[in-house]
Design an enzyme around this catalytic site. Structure first.
Site, PDB file in Angstrom:
ATOM      1  N   VAL A  14       0.830  -1.210   0.000  1.00 10.96           N
ATOM      2  CA  VAL A  14       0.000   0.000   0.000  1.00 10.96           C
ATOM      3  C   VAL A  14       0.860   1.253   0.000  1.00 10.96           C
ATOM      4  O   VAL A  14       0.625   2.190  -0.776  1.00 10.96           O
ATOM      5  CB  VAL A  14      -0.958  -0.007   1.206  1.00 10.96           C
ATOM      6  CG1 VAL A  14      -1.732   1.300   1.281  1.00 10.96           C
ATOM      7  CG2 VAL A  14      -1.918  -1.186   1.112  1.00 10.96           C
ATOM      8  N   LYS A  38      15.979  -1.957   2.398  1.00 12.89           N
ATOM      9  CA  LYS A  38      14.875  -1.719   1.477  1.00 12.89           C
ATOM     10  C   LYS A  38      14.948  -0.309   0.890  1.00 12.89           C
ATOM     11  O   LYS A  38      14.749  -0.112  -0.310  1.00 12.89           O
ATOM     12  CB  LYS A  38      13.527  -1.923   2.180  1.00 12.89           C
ATOM     13  CG  LYS A  38      12.338  -1.667   1.270  1.00 12.89           C
ATOM     14  CD  LYS A  38      11.029  -1.602   2.050  1.00 12.89           C
ATOM     15  CE  LYS A  38      10.470  -2.972   2.293  1.00 12.89           C
ATOM     16  NZ  LYS A  38       9.067  -2.901   2.821  1.00 12.89           N
ATOM     17  N   LEU A 151      -7.050  -1.596  -3.017  1.00 16.08           N
ATOM     18  CA  LEU A 151      -6.103  -2.057  -4.023  1.00 16.08           C
ATOM     19  C   LEU A 151      -6.052  -3.577  -4.049  1.00 16.08           C
ATOM     20  O   LEU A 151      -5.924  -4.223  -3.011  1.00 16.08           O
ATOM     21  CB  LEU A 151      -4.699  -1.511  -3.724  1.00 16.08           C
ATOM     22  CG  LEU A 151      -4.569   0.000  -3.534  1.00 16.08           C
ATOM     23  CD1 LEU A 151      -3.135   0.355  -3.191  1.00 16.08           C
ATOM     24  CD2 LEU A 151      -5.032   0.742  -4.777  1.00 16.08           C
ATOM     25  N   ARG A 152      -6.115  -4.131  -5.250  1.00 17.51           N
ATOM     26  CA  ARG A 152      -5.957  -5.573  -5.422  1.00 17.51           C
ATOM     27  C   ARG A 152      -4.513  -5.888  -5.769  1.00 17.51           C
ATOM     28  O   ARG A 152      -3.942  -5.262  -6.662  1.00 17.51           O
ATOM     29  CB  ARG A 152      -6.871  -6.085  -6.540  1.00 17.51           C
ATOM     30  CG  ARG A 152      -8.356  -5.939  -6.264  1.00 17.51           C
ATOM     31  CD  ARG A 152      -9.169  -6.172  -7.518  1.00 17.51           C
ATOM     32  NE  ARG A 152      -8.956  -5.107  -8.493  1.00 17.51           N
ATOM     33  CZ  ARG A 152      -9.486  -5.095  -9.726  1.00 17.51           C
ATOM     34  NH1 ARG A 152     -10.225  -6.115 -10.131  1.00 17.51           N
ATOM     35  NH2 ARG A 152      -9.256  -4.086 -10.538  1.00 17.51           N
ATOM     36  N   GLU A 153      -3.937  -6.842  -5.066  1.00 16.68           N
ATOM     37  CA  GLU A 153      -2.579  -7.243  -5.419  1.00 16.68           C
ATOM     38  C   GLU A 153      -2.592  -7.794  -6.835  1.00 16.68           C
ATOM     39  O   GLU A 153      -3.476  -8.550  -7.235  1.00 16.68           O
ATOM     40  CB  GLU A 153      -2.062  -8.292  -4.439  1.00 16.68           C
ATOM     41  CG  GLU A 153      -1.760  -7.711  -3.071  1.00 16.68           C
ATOM     42  CD  GLU A 153      -1.040  -8.686  -2.171  1.00 16.68           C
ATOM     43  OE1 GLU A 153      -0.266  -9.507  -2.677  1.00 16.68           O
ATOM     44  OE2 GLU A 153      -1.261  -8.630  -0.949  1.00 16.68           O
ATOM     45  N   PHE A 247     -16.042 -12.481  -7.922  1.00 15.86           N
ATOM     46  CA  PHE A 247     -15.887 -13.224  -6.677  1.00 15.86           C
ATOM     47  C   PHE A 247     -16.873 -14.386  -6.553  1.00 15.86           C
ATOM     48  O   PHE A 247     -17.325 -14.720  -5.462  1.00 15.86           O
ATOM     49  CB  PHE A 247     -16.009 -12.278  -5.469  1.00 15.86           C
ATOM     50  CG  PHE A 247     -14.747 -11.503  -5.205  1.00 15.86           C
ATOM     51  CD1 PHE A 247     -13.931 -11.814  -4.146  1.00 15.86           C
ATOM     52  CD2 PHE A 247     -14.364 -10.479  -6.054  1.00 15.86           C
ATOM     53  CE1 PHE A 247     -12.756 -11.121  -3.918  1.00 15.86           C
ATOM     54  CE2 PHE A 247     -13.188  -9.771  -5.835  1.00 15.86           C
ATOM     55  CZ  PHE A 247     -12.377 -10.094  -4.762  1.00 15.86           C
ATOM     56  N   GLY A 251     -12.752 -22.114  -5.357  1.00 12.26           N
ATOM     57  CA  GLY A 251     -11.321 -22.375  -5.263  1.00 12.26           C
ATOM     58  C   GLY A 251     -11.000 -23.086  -3.967  1.00 12.26           C
ATOM     59  O   GLY A 251     -11.881 -23.649  -3.310  1.00 12.26           O
ATOM     60  N   CYS A 258      -5.420  -9.517   3.250  1.00  9.52           N
ATOM     61  CA  CYS A 258      -6.505  -8.658   3.758  1.00  9.52           C
ATOM     62  C   CYS A 258      -7.698  -9.428   4.302  1.00  9.52           C
ATOM     63  O   CYS A 258      -8.099  -9.223   5.454  1.00  9.52           O
ATOM     64  CB  CYS A 258      -6.974  -7.706   2.655  1.00  9.52           C
ATOM     65  SG  CYS A 258      -5.738  -6.498   2.154  1.00  9.52           S
TER      66      CYS A 258
END
Length: 440
Positions: A14, A38, A151-153, A247, A251, A258
């Site tokens: 993020v 980093k 946010l979607r990875e 969605f 699976g 998250c």
């Protein structure tokens, strides 16, 4: 609107996405992180996160002089007009969100924040955190705003620059407007509300998504029992605009960085507030039950003896990350299934295209193979756990030749059953009629 001076504390998914994308919108951004290694790598535009478009966005912003990285958090916020807190809020004791990092940074920066700046909670935090941060800061001249991320990875940069909505929760309208102005170049609906509503919005969104996934997985079980096809059923209901098609893919359960922590955190705060939320509890429980059911299915197919023991049974796992397009293993449903198999005594060899170079230490769980064919050596069955598209094009004939068995349990319904049949393999999907005999 003129560019603003922005500080971002934390450079995880993020934080780094927020900092790089705000810089791409023309703002002057300084990202602070406590990890010197980093920071040094980011200064050289070396991004360790597997996220499409993020390395390029960081590089371009660095070259344009609009993005900096530092280990000095105090210096980063000292001249900022807006400070974003993008810090981890992992699952703590009893399922509650652990706010230690957020609270520690609030105490660290309170005396160096410039008068009139706005502190923004970007992290996913429980209702009331904005008030908690404001109390820790103890600065009447500093506003605290909630601006949750969605946010979607694997699509984080796209989602930031093309948002479905921007939610801003603030007690002061001027502070809300200043945060909204950061996004003025983006064409997105703006939801201005109070901090509590903004904080709850993020949890509610993730709960609803988890609920849809648990529903889809439970529906897949019903399809197997009744000889129905989950793909046809979800297409039939997903075309209803009141439901939608997203969605609804079954699976090996839901997970990631998250959904597990946020659903548990929401359940915990609801219980503490005396709010009974049985649907939320059932969503979590259904996920666990579903994963156990899949393991039972493998045991029924490959186990030894009347109890279906998996002691010494070798299985090849394809995919360990929580979804395709990322190297993130946090709360991965693939790992959850793998652990259940390991607890039953199975010997696991795994292949994941995102982990071939990183090679995380999973020695207590599975041997990592850098070649999908080698992963199948002596396997009684192959189990597909992550929807990597490249798995469709593997040399399944070569894999079949290395296996001791002939079954492929495709828990993503990813593969072509006919192609596997030509390779001499028996495909078993999830929520498909072909699997009904296995779960009777």
């Amino acid at each position: 609107m003129p560019a603003q001076r922005v500080a971002v504390v934390g450079t995880g998914y993020v934080g780094l996405t927020t900092g790089a994308c705000l810089a791409s919108l023309g703002h002057a951004v300084v990202c602070a992180d406590a990890d010197p290694r980093k920071v040094e790598r980011l200064r050289a535009a070396r991004v360790d996160i597997l996220e499409p478009g993020l390395p390029e966005t960081v590089r371009d912003a660095l070259e344009a002089g609009r993005l900096e990285f530092t280990v000095d958090t105090a210096a980063a916020v000292a001249e900022a007009e807006v400070v974003f807190l993008c810090l981890p809020t992992p699952m703590g004791a009893g399922g509650a969100a652990d706010l230690a990092a957020v609270e520690a940074v609030a105490e660290q920066i309170r005396d160096v924040l410039p008068p009139g700046c706005v502190v923004v909670n970007k992290s996913t935090v429980p209702v009331g955190t904005s008030e908690r941060v404001a109390a820790l800061l103890g600065r009447a001249d500093v506003a605290v705003v909630s601006n949750p991320e969605f946010l979607r990875e694997g699509r984080a940069v796209h989602d930031f620059l093309h948002p479905d909505r921007i939610v801003i929760g603030a007690a002061q309208r001027d502070a809300a407007r200043r945060v909204a102005d950061l996004y003025i170049a983006l064409d997105a609906p703006l939801v201005l509300t109070d901090p509590a509503s903004a904080e709850l919005t993020k949890y509610a969104a993730n709960f609803f998504l988890a609920m849809k996934l648990s529903f889809a997985n439970n529906l897949a079980t019903a399809c197997e029992r009744f000889g129905a096809d989950i793909g046809d059923v979800t297409e039939g209901i997903g075309r209803d605009p009141r439901i939608g098609s997203s969605f609804l893919l079954p699976g090996p359960g839901w997970g990631g960085s998250c959904l597990p922590k946020d659903t548990h955190a929401l359940l915990t705060v609801c219980e503490q507030a005396g709010v009974d939320f049985p649907l939320l509890r059932a969503t979590i429980d259904t996920n666990v039950i579903h994963q156990r059911r899949l393991v039972e299915r493998i045991a029924a197919a490959c186990g030894r003896g009347p109890d279906g023991s998996l002691d010494g049974v070798r299985l090849a796992l394809y995919g360990l990350t929580f979804k395709a397009g990322t190297s993130d293993l946090r709360d991965s449903p693939a790992l959850a299934v793998a652990r259940l198999l390991r607890e039953r005594g199975a010997e696991l060899t795994a292949y994941d295209p995102a982990l071939c170079e990183e090679q995380p230490d999973l020695s207590d769980l599975a041997e990592l193979a850098d070649d999908p064919v080698r992963a199948a050596e002596g396997a009684a069955a192959c189990v597909v756990l992550t929807e990597w598209p490249q798995l469709r094009d593997l040399d399944w004939a070569a894999i079949a030749a290395r296996m001791a068995g002939h079954e492929v349990h495709d828990f993503r319904n990813l593969l072509d059953p006919d192609r596997l049949a030509r390779a001499g393999l028996s495909w078993q999907g999830i929520g498909r009629a072909s699997a009904s005999a296995r779960v009777a």
